[in-house]
Enzyme design. Sequence first.
Site, PDB file in Angstrom:
ATOM      1  N   ASP A  39      -6.274  11.023  -5.565  1.00  0.00           N
ATOM      2  CA  ASP A  39      -5.313  11.036  -4.477  1.00  0.00           C
ATOM      3  C   ASP A  39      -3.991  10.507  -5.025  1.00  0.00           C
ATOM      4  OD1 ASP A  39      -4.489  11.309  -1.739  1.00  0.00           O
ATOM      5  OD2 ASP A  39      -4.599   9.128  -1.587  1.00  0.00           O
TER       6      ASP A  39
ATOM      7  N   ASP B 167      -0.682   9.262  -2.819  1.00  0.00           N
ATOM      8  CA  ASP B 167      -0.135   8.128  -2.075  1.00  0.00           C
ATOM      9  C   ASP B 167      -1.149   7.002  -1.980  1.00  0.00           C
ATOM     10  OD1 ASP B 167       2.525   8.933  -1.253  1.00  0.00           O
ATOM     11  OD2 ASP B 167       1.549  10.470  -0.048  1.00  0.00           O
TER      12      ASP B 167
END
Length: 347
Positions: A31, A33
């Site tokens: 991922d 953020d």
Amino acid sequence: MSHQQDRVRPSGSPSGSATALSEAYDTALLDLDGVVYAGGEAIVHAVDSLAAARAGGMHLAYVTNNALRTPDAVAAHLTELGVPAEPSDVITSAQAVARLVADQLPPGARVLAIGGEGLRVALRERGLDPVESADDDPAAVVQGYGGPDMTWGRFAEASFAIRRGLPWFASNTDLTIPSARGIAPGNGAAVEVVRIATGAEPQVAGKPLPPMHRETVLRTGAKRPIVVGDRLDTDIEGAFNGGVDSLLVLTGVTDAAQLLAAPPEHRPTYVDRDLRGLLTGQPEVTPDGDAYRCGGWTAAVRGDALALDGEGDALDGLRALCAAAWTFAGAGVCGLETGKALAGLQL
């Protein structure tokens, strides 16, 4: 190599690994953020850790529910931060939803695109023709995050088309999205606007749902992937749904109390402070009567609370607490009091 059978059992604990995760798995599905960067800036230790994992032969792929930016733009941003990446290393929910639509519509079909450039590029990549109006004879509506400048009229355009009976697709339903100034409404909030106006339900592609995992595996060719994320309800649940292992890093939105209360589908295989966890093995959590040991810590259920004794690496204490909490909760959610046990850990 997979620990999946151990990971998904209703009771259990974070798994151990005798070798570094970057050696045990061939591909990290990362991922962005809260894991690689926050507010546009690299998270501490991220750049060096990813460089070391890559140098050791691990393939790095960046998986994001944000459908606004194109893979080219995301790769350029990562490279600027010191994390060299190619567009082919980036997988977005726009790509996942475009494949979902293309599987159900003929090549060249017109699609009403409610979103940003990332969504339009992904639709064209799948041979679909994005259009702007419900009056352009679209065969479906596809909605993705359009950024803070998305006008209200775009939601009305989607509503007009959906009320005419067109199928509706959404890249993802994350209600919020982090920004440099704080937490902002995400695509899920925009989807709710259209849902309220139409009473319809979209087909959703993004994490934690299977289309996103399918897109990621197809694009990376991963044989032994590990999902790396900071969110229990997208990253970790997405790994659970995809039948692969996961590493939760504590650099994003999930805190220790939320982790202890996680239901089975939100329980990661491993937990670490940050991306340095890719470069190390993971300690085993071992049962000791009705207690659980990890490193110099022992965790147990005492009455209606979790208790923790010992000293050493605070993360080992958290791992021991996870074992006690998750075993107590079984297939449910741990409702024990955790504040006193966590107070002694400086995470």
